[in-house]
Scaffold this motif. Structure first.
Motif, PDB file in Angstrom:
ATOM      1  N   PRO A  94      99.792  84.737  48.461  1.00 45.72           N
ATOM      2  CA  PRO A  94      99.046  84.210  49.563  1.00 45.72           C
ATOM      3  C   PRO A  94      99.238  82.681  49.964  1.00 45.72           C
ATOM      4  O   PRO A  94      99.093  82.581  51.016  1.00 45.72           O
ATOM      5  CB  PRO A  94      97.703  84.403  49.108  1.00 45.72           C
ATOM      6  CG  PRO A  94      97.770  85.268  47.882  1.00 45.72           C
ATOM      7  CD  PRO A  94      99.108  85.275  47.442  1.00 45.72           C
ATOM      8  N   GLY A  95      99.551  82.232  49.048  1.00 44.70           N
ATOM      9  CA  GLY A  95      99.850  80.591  49.201  1.00 44.70           C
ATOM     10  C   GLY A  95     101.063  80.387  50.177  1.00 44.70           C
ATOM     11  O   GLY A  95     100.936  79.404  50.913  1.00 44.70           O
ATOM     12  N   VAL A 119      93.744  87.826  61.156  1.00 50.93           N
ATOM     13  CA  VAL A 119      93.685  88.730  60.109  1.00 50.93           C
ATOM     14  C   VAL A 119      94.167  88.380  58.730  1.00 50.93           C
ATOM     15  O   VAL A 119      93.923  88.352  57.623  1.00 50.93           O
ATOM     16  CB  VAL A 119      93.615  90.203  60.336  1.00 50.93           C
ATOM     17  CG1 VAL A 119      93.506  91.177  58.977  1.00 50.93           C
ATOM     18  CG2 VAL A 119      92.351  90.747  61.294  1.00 50.93           C
ATOM     19  N   LEU A 120      95.382  88.327  58.924  1.00 51.23           N
ATOM     20  CA  LEU A 120      96.389  87.919  57.903  1.00 51.23           C
ATOM     21  C   LEU A 120      96.017  86.581  57.171  1.00 51.23           C
ATOM     22  O   LEU A 120      95.753  86.427  55.875  1.00 51.23           O
ATOM     23  CB  LEU A 120      97.988  87.769  58.299  1.00 51.23           C
ATOM     24  CG  LEU A 120      98.918  87.192  57.234  1.00 51.23           C
ATOM     25  CD1 LEU A 120      98.958  88.267  56.006  1.00 51.23           C
ATOM     26  CD2 LEU A 120     100.219  87.096  57.835  1.00 51.23           C
ATOM     27  N   LEU A 121      95.630  85.711  58.183  1.00 52.32           N
ATOM     28  CA  LEU A 121      94.985  84.305  57.707  1.00 52.32           C
ATOM     29  C   LEU A 121      93.901  84.458  56.599  1.00 52.32           C
ATOM     30  O   LEU A 121      93.627  83.931  55.747  1.00 52.32           O
ATOM     31  CB  LEU A 121      94.955  83.311  58.890  1.00 52.32           C
ATOM     32  CG  LEU A 121      94.159  81.996  58.737  1.00 52.32           C
ATOM     33  CD1 LEU A 121      95.167  81.312  57.574  1.00 52.32           C
ATOM     34  CD2 LEU A 121      94.122  81.070  59.821  1.00 52.32           C
ATOM     35  N   GLY A 122      92.880  85.538  57.283  1.00 52.00           N
ATOM     36  CA  GLY A 122      91.737  85.797  56.652  1.00 52.00           C
ATOM     37  C   GLY A 122      91.922  86.135  55.161  1.00 52.00           C
ATOM     38  O   GLY A 122      91.288  85.833  54.217  1.00 52.00           O
ATOM     39  N   VAL A 123      92.871  87.276  55.009  1.00 51.09           N
ATOM     40  CA  VAL A 123      93.099  87.734  53.735  1.00 51.09           C
ATOM     41  C   VAL A 123      93.713  86.647  52.921  1.00 51.09           C
ATOM     42  O   VAL A 123      93.174  86.434  51.723  1.00 51.09           O
ATOM     43  CB  VAL A 123      94.095  88.973  54.052  1.00 51.09           C
ATOM     44  CG1 VAL A 123      94.665  89.437  52.628  1.00 51.09           C
ATOM     45  CG2 VAL A 123      93.541  90.013  54.692  1.00 51.09           C
ATOM     46  N   CYS A 124      94.587  85.876  53.426  1.00 50.63           N
ATOM     47  CA  CYS A 124      95.358  85.070  52.280  1.00 50.63           C
ATOM     48  C   CYS A 124      94.272  83.616  52.103  1.00 50.63           C
ATOM     49  O   CYS A 124      94.317  83.128  51.203  1.00 50.63           O
ATOM     50  CB  CYS A 124      96.496  84.257  53.334  1.00 50.63           C
ATOM     51  SG  CYS A 124      97.723  85.483  53.398  1.00 50.63           S
ATOM     52  N   TYR A 128      92.861  85.190  46.904  1.00 47.11           N
ATOM     53  CA  TYR A 128      93.340  84.466  45.786  1.00 47.11           C
ATOM     54  C   TYR A 128      92.285  84.003  44.955  1.00 47.11           C
ATOM     55  O   TYR A 128      92.323  83.788  43.686  1.00 47.11           O
ATOM     56  CB  TYR A 128      94.169  83.075  46.192  1.00 47.11           C
ATOM     57  CG  TYR A 128      93.540  81.940  46.673  1.00 47.11           C
ATOM     58  CD1 TYR A 128      93.041  81.053  45.839  1.00 47.11           C
ATOM     59  CD2 TYR A 128      93.225  82.006  47.927  1.00 47.11           C
ATOM     60  CE1 TYR A 128      92.122  79.944  46.387  1.00 47.11           C
ATOM     61  CE2 TYR A 128      92.334  81.093  48.611  1.00 47.11           C
ATOM     62  CZ  TYR A 128      91.874  79.825  47.657  1.00 47.11           C
ATOM     63  OH  TYR A 128      91.064  78.994  48.077  1.00 47.11           O
ATOM     64  N   ILE A 129      90.980  84.091  45.434  1.00 47.32           N
ATOM     65  CA  ILE A 129      89.774  83.392  44.734  1.00 47.32           C
ATOM     66  C   ILE A 129      89.447  83.968  43.403  1.00 47.32           C
ATOM     67  O   ILE A 129      89.292  83.409  42.383  1.00 47.32           O
ATOM     68  CB  ILE A 129      88.677  83.247  45.685  1.00 47.32           C
ATOM     69  CG1 ILE A 129      88.883  82.056  46.810  1.00 47.32           C
ATOM     70  CG2 ILE A 129      87.247  82.834  44.920  1.00 47.32           C
ATOM     71  CD1 ILE A 129      87.819  81.962  47.741  1.00 47.32           C
ATOM     72  N   PRO A 130      89.315  85.259  43.154  1.00 44.21           N
ATOM     73  CA  PRO A 130      89.023  85.802  42.069  1.00 44.21           C
ATOM     74  C   PRO A 130      90.089  85.571  40.776  1.00 44.21           C
ATOM     75  O   PRO A 130      89.788  85.386  39.651  1.00 44.21           O
ATOM     76  CB  PRO A 130      88.924  87.462  42.081  1.00 44.21           C
ATOM     77  CG  PRO A 130      88.477  87.498  43.733  1.00 44.21           C
ATOM     78  CD  PRO A 130      89.235  86.406  44.387  1.00 44.21           C
ATOM     79  N   PHE A 131      91.122  85.204  41.333  1.00 48.09           N
ATOM     80  CA  PHE A 131      92.167  85.319  40.285  1.00 48.09           C
ATOM     81  C   PHE A 131      92.167  83.768  40.171  1.00 48.09           C
ATOM     82  O   PHE A 131      92.482  83.535  38.831  1.00 48.09           O
ATOM     83  CB  PHE A 131      93.645  85.724  40.962  1.00 48.09           C
ATOM     84  CG  PHE A 131      93.845  87.054  41.152  1.00 48.09           C
ATOM     85  CD1 PHE A 131      94.230  87.941  40.042  1.00 48.09           C
ATOM     86  CD2 PHE A 131      93.632  87.740  42.345  1.00 48.09           C
ATOM     87  CE1 PHE A 131      94.343  89.203  40.178  1.00 48.09           C
ATOM     88  CE2 PHE A 131      93.480  89.232  42.421  1.00 48.09           C
ATOM     89  CZ  PHE A 131      94.176  89.661  41.447  1.00 48.09           C
TER      90      PHE A 131
END
Length: 189
Positions: A94-95, A119-124, A128-131
């Protein structure tokens, strides 16, 4: 199971947590995406209206896809974070894509491609946050007090970036007459 009574933590211990390499890297890993997310959600509706001729309601709808996609990605990645032990791919992939999607969010003027990019920007921006937040929990020698300090540093650094980033876009736009400079700085962050 009873919780342990909290032990005191000295100023020396606090300072050592703040300046550890892992704490700094984790805080920086959240800074760029969070700063970009806040600035883009603040400025993209105006940008789409001015540059692409969208109505404010159309622009708001497209930008509204960003947190919607992020929420779905966050829920899915939270479930995955319990099952998948490898953390780095969920930070690195995602980074990489968040920068491309960040650029695409203001460079793609096509009404069919733009929602996909957003949408891709929203996903990225959220996957990553839970990880990211499980890494400190799994670090050797982590106590409840040290964990609280690491989390506080991550959240404080990210929040500081989110305060500064909309101002940066507004300032550079007023100064240079274009949104591209501020948006580009954040997409590269």
């Amino acid at each position: 199971m009873a919780l342990e009574a909290p032990q005191g933590i000295s100023l020396k211990d606090i300072w050592s947590v703040f300046r550890t390499r892992s704490t700094i890297l984790l805080a920086l890993a959240d800074l760029g995406p969070f700063a970009q997310y806040v600035a883009l959600t603040a400025w993209l509706p105006t940008y789409y209206h001015e540059k692409f001729g969208m109505t404010l309601s159309e622009a708001g709808f497209v930008v509204g896809l960003l947190p919607l996609a992020g929420l779905i990605a966050l829920a899915c990645s939270a479930a995955l974070s319990f099952r998948i032990k490898r953390r780095k791919p969920f930070l690195i992939i995602p980074g990489i894509f968040i920068g491309f999607a960040g650029f695409g969010s203001f460079l793609v003027g096509d009404n069919l491609v733009l929602p996909i990019v957003v949408v891709l920007l929203g996903v990225c921006s959220w996957v990553y946050i839970p990880f990211l937040f499980t890494i400190p929990i799994e670090m050797p020698g982590m106590s409840a007090q040290r964990l609280a300090l690491v989390m506080a540093v991550i959240i404080t650094v990210g929040s500081t970036g989110s305060i500064v980033s909309p101002w940066l876009v507004g300032f550079t736009t007023d100064l240079l007459g274009t949104y591209w400079v501020g948006f580009s700085i954040l997409a590269m962050g």
